[in-house]
Design an enzyme around this catalytic site. Structure first.
Site, PDB file in Angstrom:
ATOM      1  N   VAL A  11     -58.616  27.644 -18.522  1.00 10.85           N
ATOM      2  CA  VAL A  11     -58.555  28.355 -19.804  1.00 10.85           C
ATOM      3  C   VAL A  11     -59.785  29.229 -20.002  1.00 10.85           C
ATOM      4  CG1 VAL A  11     -58.522  28.066 -22.317  1.00 10.85           C
ATOM      5  CG2 VAL A  11     -57.084  26.615 -20.872  1.00 10.85           C
ATOM      6  N   LYS A 207     -50.298  23.700 -31.378  1.00  8.50           N
ATOM      7  CA  LYS A 207     -50.342  23.623 -29.909  1.00  8.50           C
ATOM      8  C   LYS A 207     -49.584  22.399 -29.399  1.00  8.50           C
ATOM      9  CE  LYS A 207     -51.348  24.305 -25.637  1.00  8.50           C
ATOM     10  NZ  LYS A 207     -52.682  24.454 -25.081  1.00  8.50           N
ATOM     11  N   ASN A 211     -45.979  22.468 -27.104  1.00  6.84           N
ATOM     12  CA  ASN A 211     -45.874  21.900 -25.765  1.00  6.84           C
ATOM     13  C   ASN A 211     -44.922  20.714 -25.722  1.00  6.84           C
ATOM     14  OD1 ASN A 211     -47.539  23.778 -24.663  1.00  6.84           O
ATOM     15  ND2 ASN A 211     -49.214  22.406 -24.174  1.00  6.84           N
ATOM     16  N   PHE A 252     -36.665  27.012 -20.314  1.00  4.78           N
ATOM     17  CA  PHE A 252     -36.986  25.592 -20.149  1.00  4.78           C
ATOM     18  C   PHE A 252     -35.733  24.718 -20.095  1.00  4.78           C
ATOM     19  CE2 PHE A 252     -40.991  27.369 -21.263  1.00  4.78           C
ATOM     20  CZ  PHE A 252     -41.933  26.581 -20.616  1.00  4.78           C
ATOM     21  N   LEU A 253     -34.642  25.309 -19.652  1.00  2.00           N
ATOM     22  CA  LEU A 253     -33.411  24.553 -19.420  1.00  2.00           C
ATOM     23  C   LEU A 253     -33.080  24.555 -17.933  1.00  2.00           C
ATOM     24  CD1 LEU A 253     -31.177  25.698 -22.438  1.00  2.00           C
ATOM     25  CD2 LEU A 253     -32.392  23.523 -22.153  1.00  2.00           C
ATOM     26  N   GLY A 256     -34.636  19.583 -12.776  1.00  2.29           N
ATOM     27  CA  GLY A 256     -35.427  19.385 -11.572  1.00  2.29           C
ATOM     28  C   GLY A 256     -36.069  18.016 -11.564  1.00  2.29           C
ATOM     29  N   CYS A 263     -50.932  20.264 -18.715  1.00  2.28           N
ATOM     30  CA  CYS A 263     -50.684  20.368 -20.161  1.00  2.28           C
ATOM     31  C   CYS A 263     -49.613  19.409 -20.662  1.00  2.28           C
ATOM     32  CB  CYS A 263     -50.306  21.813 -20.509  1.00  2.28           C
ATOM     33  SG  CYS A 263     -51.640  22.996 -20.298  1.00  2.28           S
ATOM     34  N   LYS A 266     -50.144  15.465 -20.403  1.00  2.00           N
ATOM     35  CA  LYS A 266     -51.299  15.037 -21.199  1.00  2.00           C
ATOM     36  C   LYS A 266     -51.062  15.250 -22.685  1.00  2.00           C
ATOM     37  CE  LYS A 266     -54.779  17.907 -21.055  1.00  2.00           C
ATOM     38  NZ  LYS A 266     -54.872  18.444 -22.430  1.00  2.00           N
TER      39      LYS A 266
END
Length: 442
Positions: A11, A207, A211, A252-253, A256, A263, A266
């Site tokens: 970052v 944030k 996530n 995000f579909l 896997g 990120c 955690k």
């Protein structure tokens, strides 16, 4: 405006290089001398597309500097970004030692007004914690402001995310400090980037909420894929159909082996931990983490199932070691955990990754690291596609088939079409996908 970035990890380095590109004078500070000396020479500690060019340009034009001199870096800067690591501690709690150390250092060396902006992902309430530590470390009282400015950088696309973000979140109660932060991000006003101006607590929560929601989408589609495997449905069609619903969205579909990286794992655990401390049980977030952990085991079952129920004495080729493409980050990478289990079950592993082999060699022992995809296939009893690097999307499948001891592929990223693989003579399995059965009339 002079900026100091405390921490030259992922970052900090990306943020510093991008602010320098905005025209700011940036000093990135770290306590590791060797790391700083390498950065002064343009030698980066991470792989990120486009970052080398930005760092080289910043160094060449004198807007980007690297130092271990914390006192000087803090003294020169009006705005100080905290961008140090916040690793997972015990029971999912965030380890705050590095943030605390930086706050103490800032308090010790600041002599005039500063804006302290937190970019590290930190639990709700950290802004107050930072203020208290700075005040306690000051030799004499000096005015300062604390801002929460979380990052939303995707590894492998971080430069684009910084330069053209979906939004910029700035949390603070001091109008003067907010004005300074807006000035820092003024180039983004020109492209009409949405700004969310709120308080520090809300900014910190944003944030984690973002996530965790994305992690839940991944775990959800993985559960649907597992069901598709059983009922013989096609998860690609399911994901496409539900993703076309604007209330859901298509990103995000992708099923896997589960999410990894520094990120999502955690942050989900950190959110559930400090929520529990606040007396709130986040059941969906907890379930997302549990599903993600179980998904690794399901992938191992797929591999062993394709090899007759046992991998003992078998050689398995693995393509991809990083947790996602375009990065050398192997933190919480599904491939590494899957490999470790296969080794425990007696398999010999051959592996290749375009950039992550040096990092993997530090943690994975007794692996035969290969020079390319095809040497990984050679002499293997099965090929596992674990990370969807672009160069794995167009393999010479006839060559792959000839090199393998038997034509077995376990595609954990659904890169190839089941019908194509079946037609070529592979024994092939993916995640939530099987060859379509066509009627003769088709």
């Amino acid at each position: 405006m002079h900026i100091c970035v405390m921490g030259t990890g992922y970052v900090g380095l990306v943020s510093g290089a991008c602010f320098a590109e905005f025209g700011m004078q940036v000093t990135c500070c770290d306590i590791i001398p060797e790391k700083i000396e390498n950065l002064k020479e343009g030698i980066l500690p991470i792989h990120e597309p486009g970052l080398q060019e930005l760092v080289d340009k910043g160094l060449r034009e004198g807007r980007l500097n690297f130092t271990t001199d914390e006192a000087k870096a803090i003294e020169q800067a009006l705005t100080i970004f905290i961008a140090v690591g916040t690793p997972a501690g015990e029971n999912g709690a965030t380890d705050m030692r590095y943030v605390d150390d930086v706050a103490d250092t800032i308090g010790r060396y600041m002599r005039d007004y500063k804006v302290i902006a937190t970019k590290s992902t930190v639990p709700v309430g950290t802004a107050k914690r930072i203020r208290a530590r700075i005040e306690a470390a000051q030799p004499e009282p000096v005015d300062f402001s604390v801002i929460s400015n979380p990052e939303f950088l995707r590894e492998g696309a971080a430069i684009e995310d910084f330069m053209r973000p979906n939004r910029v979140v700035i949390g603070g109660e001091d109008q003067h400090a907010l004005a300074i932060m807006k000035e820092l991000y003024s180039p983004l006003y020109l492209i009409e980037t949405p700004f969310v101006i709120t308080d520090t607590t809300t900014a910190e929560m944003i944030k984690y909420a973002a996530n965790t929601f994305l992690a839940m989408k991944i775990s959800f589609i993985n559960e649907i894929a597992n069901l598709c495997d059983v009922v013989d449905a096609d998860v690609h069609d399911v994901a496409r159909a539900i993703g076309l619903d604007q209330r859901i969205g298509r990103k995000f579909l992708h099923p896997g082996p589960g999410y990894g990286g520094s990120c999502f794992p955690k942050d989900v655990q950190s959110l559930t931990h400090f929520a529990q401390e606040a007396g709130v049980n986040l059941q969906l977030a907890t379930a997302a983490h549990e599903v993600n952990q179980q998904q690794r085991g399901r992938m191992v079952e797929k591999i062993t199932g394709m090899l007759g129920g046992s991998v003992a004495g078998k050689t398995i080729g693995v393509l991809g070691l990083s947790f996602k493409p375009n990065t050398d980050d192997i933190r919480e990478a599904p491939a590494l955990e899957i490999i470790a289990v296969l080794q425990q079950q007696g398999a010999h592993i051959k592996a290749y990754d375009p950039v992550a082999i040096p990092a993997a060699q530090q943690v994975l022992r007794d692996v035969e690291y290969c020079k390319d995809s095809y040497s990984t296939c050679s002499g293997s009893d099965a090929l596992v596609l674990a990370t969807e690097w672009n160069q794995f999307r167009a393999l010479d499948l006839k060559r792959v088939q000839a090199l393998l001891n038997q034509p077995v592929m376990i595609d954990l990223r659904n890169v190839y079409e089941p019908e194509t693989m079946e037609r070529l003579g592979f024994r092939y399995t993916a995640v939530g996908r099987r060859p379509r059965q066509r009627d003769s009339a088709d």
